[in-house]
Design a protein around this motif. Structure first.
Motif, PDB file in Angstrom:
ATOM      1  N   GLY B 388       0.677  -1.293   0.083  1.00  0.00           N
ATOM      2  CA  GLY B 388       0.102   0.058  -0.060  1.00  0.00           C
ATOM      3  C   GLY B 388       0.765   1.132   0.061  1.00  0.00           C
ATOM      4  N   GLY B 389       2.283   1.136   0.382  1.00  0.00           N
ATOM      5  CA  GLY B 389       2.843   2.441   0.176  1.00  0.00           C
ATOM      6  C   GLY B 389       3.511   2.619   1.553  1.00  0.00           C
ATOM      7  N   THR B 390       3.336   1.943   2.620  1.00  0.00           N
ATOM      8  CA  THR B 390       3.778   2.306   4.066  1.00  0.00           C
ATOM      9  C   THR B 390       5.450   1.803   3.971  1.00  0.00           C
ATOM     10  OG1 THR B 390       1.871   2.278   5.170  1.00  0.00           O
ATOM     11  CG2 THR B 390       4.033   1.733   6.425  1.00  0.00           C
ATOM     12  N   SER B 391       6.222   2.632   4.700  1.00  0.00           N
ATOM     13  CA  SER B 391       7.686   2.148   4.719  1.00  0.00           C
ATOM     14  C   SER B 391       7.989   1.391   5.639  1.00  0.00           C
ATOM     15  CB  SER B 391       8.517   3.541   4.711  1.00  0.00           C
ATOM     16  OG  SER B 391       9.845   3.228   4.756  1.00  0.00           O
ATOM     17  N   LEU B 392       8.707   0.369   5.236  1.00  0.00           N
ATOM     18  CA  LEU B 392       9.703  -0.467   6.524  1.00  0.00           C
ATOM     19  C   LEU B 392      10.434   0.229   7.345  1.00  0.00           C
ATOM     20  CD1 LEU B 392      10.119  -3.827   4.347  1.00  0.00           C
ATOM     21  CD2 LEU B 392       8.694  -3.499   6.318  1.00  0.00           C
ATOM     22  N   PHE B 393      10.806   1.313   6.673  1.00  0.00           N
ATOM     23  CA  PHE B 393      11.948   2.142   7.623  1.00  0.00           C
ATOM     24  C   PHE B 393      11.346   2.840   8.650  1.00  0.00           C
ATOM     25  CE2 PHE B 393      13.296   0.938   3.400  1.00  0.00           C
ATOM     26  CZ  PHE B 393      14.380   0.213   3.721  1.00  0.00           C
ATOM     27  N   GLY B 394      10.150   3.121   8.915  1.00  0.00           N
ATOM     28  CA  GLY B 394       9.548   4.052   9.695  1.00  0.00           C
ATOM     29  C   GLY B 394       9.075   5.241   9.297  1.00  0.00           C
ATOM     30  N   GLY B 395       8.153   5.793   9.884  1.00  0.00           N
ATOM     31  CA  GLY B 395       7.774   7.345   9.666  1.00  0.00           C
ATOM     32  C   GLY B 395       7.081   7.846   8.531  1.00  0.00           C
ATOM     33  N   ARG B 396       6.927   7.010   7.711  1.00  0.00           N
ATOM     34  CA  ARG B 396       6.028   6.947   6.369  1.00  0.00           C
ATOM     35  C   ARG B 396       4.971   6.039   6.152  1.00  0.00           C
ATOM     36  NH1 ARG B 396       9.272   8.403   1.006  1.00  0.00           N
ATOM     37  NH2 ARG B 396       9.157   6.064   1.186  1.00  0.00           N
ATOM     38  N   GLY B 397       3.738   6.383   6.118  1.00  0.00           N
ATOM     39  CA  GLY B 397       2.763   5.648   5.669  1.00  0.00           C
ATOM     40  C   GLY B 397       1.326   6.126   6.303  1.00  0.00           C
ATOM     41  N   ARG B 398       0.362   5.500   6.011  1.00  0.00           N
ATOM     42  CA  ARG B 398      -0.891   5.706   6.222  1.00  0.00           C
ATOM     43  C   ARG B 398      -1.840   4.686   6.359  1.00  0.00           C
ATOM     44  NH1 ARG B 398      -3.770  10.322   4.963  1.00  0.00           N
ATOM     45  NH2 ARG B 398      -2.694  12.162   5.150  1.00  0.00           N
ATOM     46  N   VAL B 399      -2.970   4.683   7.253  1.00  0.00           N
ATOM     47  CA  VAL B 399      -3.687   3.720   7.454  1.00  0.00           C
ATOM     48  C   VAL B 399      -4.412   3.254   6.320  1.00  0.00           C
ATOM     49  CG1 VAL B 399      -5.767   2.702   8.774  1.00  0.00           C
ATOM     50  CG2 VAL B 399      -4.331   4.463   9.861  1.00  0.00           C
ATOM     51  N   LEU B 400      -4.696   4.077   5.302  1.00  0.00           N
ATOM     52  CA  LEU B 400      -5.116   3.736   3.819  1.00  0.00           C
ATOM     53  C   LEU B 400      -4.496   2.821   3.354  1.00  0.00           C
ATOM     54  CD1 LEU B 400      -7.331   4.374   1.760  1.00  0.00           C
ATOM     55  CD2 LEU B 400      -5.979   6.215   0.835  1.00  0.00           C
ATOM     56  N   HIS B 401      -3.011   2.591   3.323  1.00  0.00           N
ATOM     57  CA  HIS B 401      -2.120   1.868   2.717  1.00  0.00           C
ATOM     58  C   HIS B 401      -2.689   0.581   2.961  1.00  0.00           C
ATOM     59  CE1 HIS B 401       1.031   5.380   2.496  1.00  0.00           C
ATOM     60  NE2 HIS B 401       0.081   5.414   1.548  1.00  0.00           N
ATOM     61  N   GLY B 402      -2.991   0.148   4.083  1.00  0.00           N
ATOM     62  CA  GLY B 402      -3.414  -1.205   4.746  1.00  0.00           C
ATOM     63  C   GLY B 402      -4.318  -1.527   3.690  1.00  0.00           C
ATOM     64  N   VAL B 403      -5.583  -0.930   3.506  1.00  0.00           N
ATOM     65  CA  VAL B 403      -6.665  -1.110   3.133  1.00  0.00           C
ATOM     66  C   VAL B 403      -6.398  -1.433   1.406  1.00  0.00           C
ATOM     67  CG1 VAL B 403      -8.923  -0.175   2.108  1.00  0.00           C
ATOM     68  CG2 VAL B 403      -8.099   0.113   4.686  1.00  0.00           C
ATOM     69  N   LEU B 404      -5.714  -0.423   0.863  1.00  0.00           N
ATOM     70  CA  LEU B 404      -5.241  -0.712  -0.609  1.00  0.00           C
ATOM     71  C   LEU B 404      -4.367  -2.003  -0.713  1.00  0.00           C
ATOM     72  CD1 LEU B 404      -4.591   3.180  -1.526  1.00  0.00           C
ATOM     73  CD2 LEU B 404      -6.621   1.678  -2.048  1.00  0.00           C
TER      74      LEU B 404
END
Lengths: 264, 456
Positions: B388-404
Motif C-alpha cells: 500500500g505504500g507504507t515504509s518498512l523504515f518507519g515514519g512514512r505511511g497511512r492507514v489507507l495503505h493497509g486497505v489498498l
C-alpha cells in the motif's frame, strides 16, 4: 581562577560551583557561569573540556553532583528538560533534533502541540510557526508545510532555532550552530543569533570557530578540563589569549613570547 | 569582522506569538527560490499547477499511493480479461473479493501502527487467530454462552494484553521487535491450539444459528438494506466531504497552506462517486437463487476502522508522536514525548486491530479450527501495508495503505483462484508483488534523499 562577571545586574542565569562526575571522569569541576540577558555568551573549550556536559546540566538533562543554578536570582533545580523549558531555557543541539518526515510546523510544535477539542489545532499552529519564522526573517523556505528533509543545512538550523525561541524562551543555548554550514549559511545563522540577542534573549553559543565567536559573542567563557578558566567580555580577549586558555587552561602557564599551540 | 552589524536586527519588535502583522506569513514564500525538489503542490494555486506539481513529485521519487492504485487497476483489467466468463468484475465476485480481502486489510492496518515506529509485529497472524478462537468459544450456547458483544470485547481485551506485553518488552527493554513478536507468533499459535480444545467441539467450534454466534457470523456475511446503504453513504459524504470543504475553505481564508478549491471539490466528488459505485454494486442481487443484496457489514467495519485510525494517526497528539518517533526517536525524546508509552500503546492498538481481523476471519469461515494460516497471514499483513505504500523504515505511511494493499493481495488471490490456479501460484505472485512494492519504497527513498534543496 574563575572570573565572575561584575554584579551590576543579576544575570538571567547564574551557575555556581557546578560539579559533575561520570564514573572515573570528572566532567565539571566547580564551574561558575553567568548568562546575562541581551548578550551572546560564547562557551569555548577543547574537546572534552565539558562544554556539552555544562550545557546539558543547564538544559536539565544532567543533574549536577554539586553546585546550584540560579534563575533570575532564585535557586532552581532542573531535573528534566521540561523543568528547563518551563523556565524558558531552550537548547538547540548540534544534531538539531528535527524529524525529517515531519514538516516545519509539526517539528516546531513537536511535544507541545496545540489542541482544539482533543484534536490537533493545525491552523493555529501553522499561523504561530509562520509568525515566528517571519519575525526571525527566516524567509527562504517555500512553504512551512514542506518536510524538513527537503531543507538545506542553514534552513534546518534556522528552523531548529525558531523552534527553540517560539516558547517565550529567555535563554537559548546553541551547540555548534555553524559547524556543518557553508559561508553564506553561517552568516544567516549568525545574523539570527544577533536578532535573538537584540530581542533581549540570553544566548549561549558553543563554538569551535573563533571567527564566529568574535563576530557575535559579547562575552566569552573558556572551559579547560572541566574548569571554567576565564569568563569576561569578549573585548577583553584576543584570539591568542582565547587559544591559550583553551589549550593550557591559563595565560600564566605560557612562557612569555611562546606561541600558542593548538589550532582552532 | 566583529564590527559588522545587521541592519535588519535593530528594528525588530520583541518576539512573541500572537500580536504580529498579518502580512508576514506571505514573506515565507520566496518565489525567487525556485526549487522543484520542494513538495511542489504546497505552493500550487490552481488545479493545473497542482496536477503538474503532483507529476513532479512522482518524478522526484515520492509516488504516494499511485503505484498501488495502478496495481489495482492492472489487477482489475487483467483478471477481467482472462477470468473464465469474465466474472472478475461481476457484482458477486467484487463483493466476495472484498469480503476475502477484509482480513488482509484489517491486518495491514494493524501492522501500520508498528511499521510507522520503525518496528515490526510478526505475531499479528496468530494473535488474530487467538482472538477469533476466543470469540467463537465464548458465544457457544452449550458452554459459556456469552453475549456476542462481551465475547468480542473479551477477544479484543486479550489482544490488548498481548500487545501490552510485547510492547513493554520492545519499548522498555528495547528488545528487537522482530524477535519478540516472532516468539509471540509461536506462543500464540500454541495458545490458540490450546484454546480450540475447550468445550465439546473436538477443536472445531462453529458459529451456529443461535443469536450470539449468528451476530459474530454476520460480521462478515450480514448485509444492510439497500435503501439504508444509500442513506449511510449520503450521510458519510455529507459529513466527510463537508468537513473537508469547511477545513480547506477556512484555511484558504486564513492564508494557510491549502489545496485549490477545485481540488477540494474533486476530492469530495471522488469520494461520492467511489462510494456510490460500491453501494450500487453491493445492491445488485448477487445470489444464484433467492436474494442476497445490500452492503455487507464488513465494508462498514473496514471503512469505520479506516476513519477511526486515520483520525487517530493524523489528527491527534498520539498519532503525531508515532510519526515523530518513526522519523527521529532522539528528537522525540528530547521533545518530552514518552517513548515507552507511545511505543507500547502502538503495539496494543496493533494487536487489537489484528484481533478484529481474526474475528472477521472466523466470521468468514463460520467457525474456528486449527487450519488457521497464521504464519501466512502475518506475512500478508506486512505485505499489505508495504504494498500500500507504507515504509518498512518507519515514519512514512497511512492507514489507507493497509486497505489498498490488502485489496491488492485479495485481488490477486481471488483472480488466480478464478483461473483455477492454486495456492502455489498465489504465493509466488504475491511474493513478487511484495518485492516490487519494497523496491519502489527503497528507490523512492533514495530519490527523496538526493533531491534536497541547496538554497537558503
Amino acid at each position: 581562577m574563575t572570573v565572575s562577571s561584575p554584579s551590576r545586574a543579576e544575570p538571567l542565569l547564574r551557575a555556581r560551583g557546578i560539579s559533575k562526575r561520570f564514573g572515573a571522569v570528572q566532567a565539571l569541576v566547580n564551574v561558575d557561569l553567568d548568562l546575562p540577558g541581551g548578550a551572546v555568551t560564547a562557551l569555548v573549550g577543547d574537546n572534552g573540556a565539558g562544554k556539552s556536559v555544562l550545557t546539558k546540566t543547564i538544559a536539565g538533562i544532567y543533574t549536577p553532583d554539586h553546585g546550584q543554578i540560579f534563575w533570575q536570582g532564585e535557586p532552581v533545580h532542573l531535573h528534566t528538560p521540561r523543568d528547563a523549558a518551563r523556565l524558558g531555557i531552550e537548547t538547540v543541539y548540534q544534531d538539531l533534533a528535527l524529524a525529517d518526515n515531519l514538516d516545519i510546523v509539526q517539528n516546531m510544535f513537536l511535544g507541545r502541540e496545540r489542541l482544539r477539542s482533543a484534536l490537533l489545532d493545525e491552523d493555529s499552529m501553522e499561523r504561530a510557526a509562520a509568525e515566528t519564522l517571519a519575525n526571525l526573517r527566516v524567509t527562504t523556505v517555500r512553504s512551512i508545510r514542506q518536510p524538513v528533509a527537503s531543507l538545506s543545512g542553514g534552513q534546518r538550523q534556522s528552523v531548529a532555532v525558531a523552534k527553540a525561541v517560539m516558547w517565550n524562551s529567555k535563554l537559548v543555548m546553541l551547540d555548534e550552530p555553524t559547524a556543518a554550514l557553508g559561508v553564506v549559511q553561517t552568516r544567516q545563522v549568525l545574523d539570527l543569533v544577533r536578532r535573538l540577542r537584540d530581542r533581549g534573549l540570553a544566548v549561549m553559543m558553543i563554538s569551535h570557530n573563533l571567527n564566529d565567536v568574535f563576530e557575535v559573542a559579547d562575552r566569552i567563557a573558556v572551559l579547560y578540563l572541566g574548569r571554567c578558566v576565564a569568563q569576561k567580555p569578549s573585548s577583553e580577549f584576543d584570539r591568542q589569549s582565547v587559544v591559550q586558555y583553551m589549550t593550557t587552561g591559563g595565560e600564566i602557564r605560557m612562557a612569555p613570547g611562546e606561541q600558542a599551540a593548538g589550532t582552532v | 569582522m566583529a564590527g559588522e552589524t545587521d541592519p535588519l536586527a535593530t528594528e525588530q519588535p520583541p518576539l512573541s506569538a500572537g500580536d504580529l502583522p498579518a502580512e508576514l506569513p506571505g514573506e515565507l514564500i520566496a518565489p525567487e527560490v525556485a526549487a522543484l525538489e520542494v513538495p511542489p503542490e504546497l505552493v500550487a494555486q490552481s488545479l493545473g499547477e497542482y496536477v503538474r506539481a503532483w507529476g513532479a513529485r512522482i518524478r522526484g521519487g515520492d509516488p504516494g499511493v499511485l503505484p498501488v492504485i495502478l496495481g489495482l487497476a492492472i489487477i482489475a483489467v487483467l483478471f477481467q480479461i482472462v477470468s473464465p466468463g469474465n466474472v472478475f468484475l461481476s457484482a458477486g465476485n467484487l463483493v466476495n473479493l472484498f469480503q476475502q480481502s477484509a482480513v488482509f486489510m484489517v491486518l495491514g492496518m494493524a501492522e501500520i501502527f508498528v511499521l510507522l515506529l520503525g518496528e515490526i509485529d510478526l505475531s499479528t497472524g496468530y494473535v488474530a487467530g487467538l482472538a477469533g478462537v476466543i470469540g467463537v468459544q465464548l458465544v457457544q450456547p452449550v458452554t459459556t454462552n456469552f453475549p456476542w458483544w462481551v465475547a468480542i470485547m473479551a477477544a479484543l481485551l486479550a489482544c490488548a494484553v498481548i500487545g501490552a506485553a510485547q510492547g513493554t518488552l520492545v519499548a522498555r527493554l528495547r528488545l528487537p521487535s522482530f524477535v519478540v513478536t516472532l516468539g509471540g507468533n509461536l506462543i500464540f499459535n500454541g495458545v490458540m491450539l490450546w484454546a480450540l480444545l475447550f468445550g465439546p467441539f473436538s477443536g472445531y467450534p462453529t458459529l451456529g444459528d443461535q443469536t450470539n454466534p449468528h451476530v459474530l457470523y454476520q460480521l462478515m456475511w450480514g448485509t444492510i438494506d439497500p435503501l439504508i446503504g444509500w442513506i449511510i453513504l449520503t450521510a458519510l459524504v455529507v459529513v466527510v466531504g463537508g468537513s473537508f470543504w469547511l477545513r480547506d475553505s477556512r484555511r484558504r481564508r486564513s492564508g494557510l497552506v491549502a489545496p485549490p478549491v477545485s481540488l477540494t471539490a474533486l476530492k469530495i466528488v471522488l469520494i461520492a462517486v467511489v462510494g456510490a459505485a460500491v453501494v450500487a454494486i453491493c445492491n445488485i442481487n448477487r445470489a444464484h437463487f433467492g436474494t442476497i443484496e445490500g452492503v455487507p457489514w464488513v465494508i462498514l467495519i473496514v471503512i469505520g476502522l479506516l476513519g477511526l485510525w486515520t483520525v487517530l494517526l493524523q489528527r491527534t497528539r498520539f498519532g503525531r508522536y508515532i510519526y515523530a518517533i518513526g522519523g527521529n526517536p532522539e528528537a522525540s525524546r528530547r521533545a518530552g514525548i514518552n517513548l515507552v508509552r507511545v511505543r507500547t500503546l502502538a503495539f496494543v492498538l496493533c494487536s487489537m486491530t489484528a484481533g478484529l481481523a481474526g474475528l472477521l476471519y472466523v466470521a468468514n469461515q463460520g467457525g474456528a479450527s486449527n487450519n488457521f494460516p497464521g504464519g501466512q497471514y502475518v506475512l500478508y499483513a506486512v505485505a499489505a501495508a508495504v504494498i500500500g505504500g507504507t515504509s518498512l523504515f518507519g515514519g512514512r505511511g497511512r492507514v489507507l495503505h493497509g486497505v489498498l494493499g490488502g485489496l491488492v493481495i485479495g485481488g490477486i488471490n481471488n483472480g488466480l483462484y478464478l483461473l483455477g490456479l492454486d495456492v502455489k501460484v498465489q504465493f509466488v505472485v504475491t511474493g513478487f508483488v511484495l518485492l516490487a512494492a519494497v523496491t519502489i519504497d527503497a528507490l523512492s527513498r533514495r530519490g527523496a534523499s538526493v533531491g534536497s534543496v541547496a538554497h537558503i
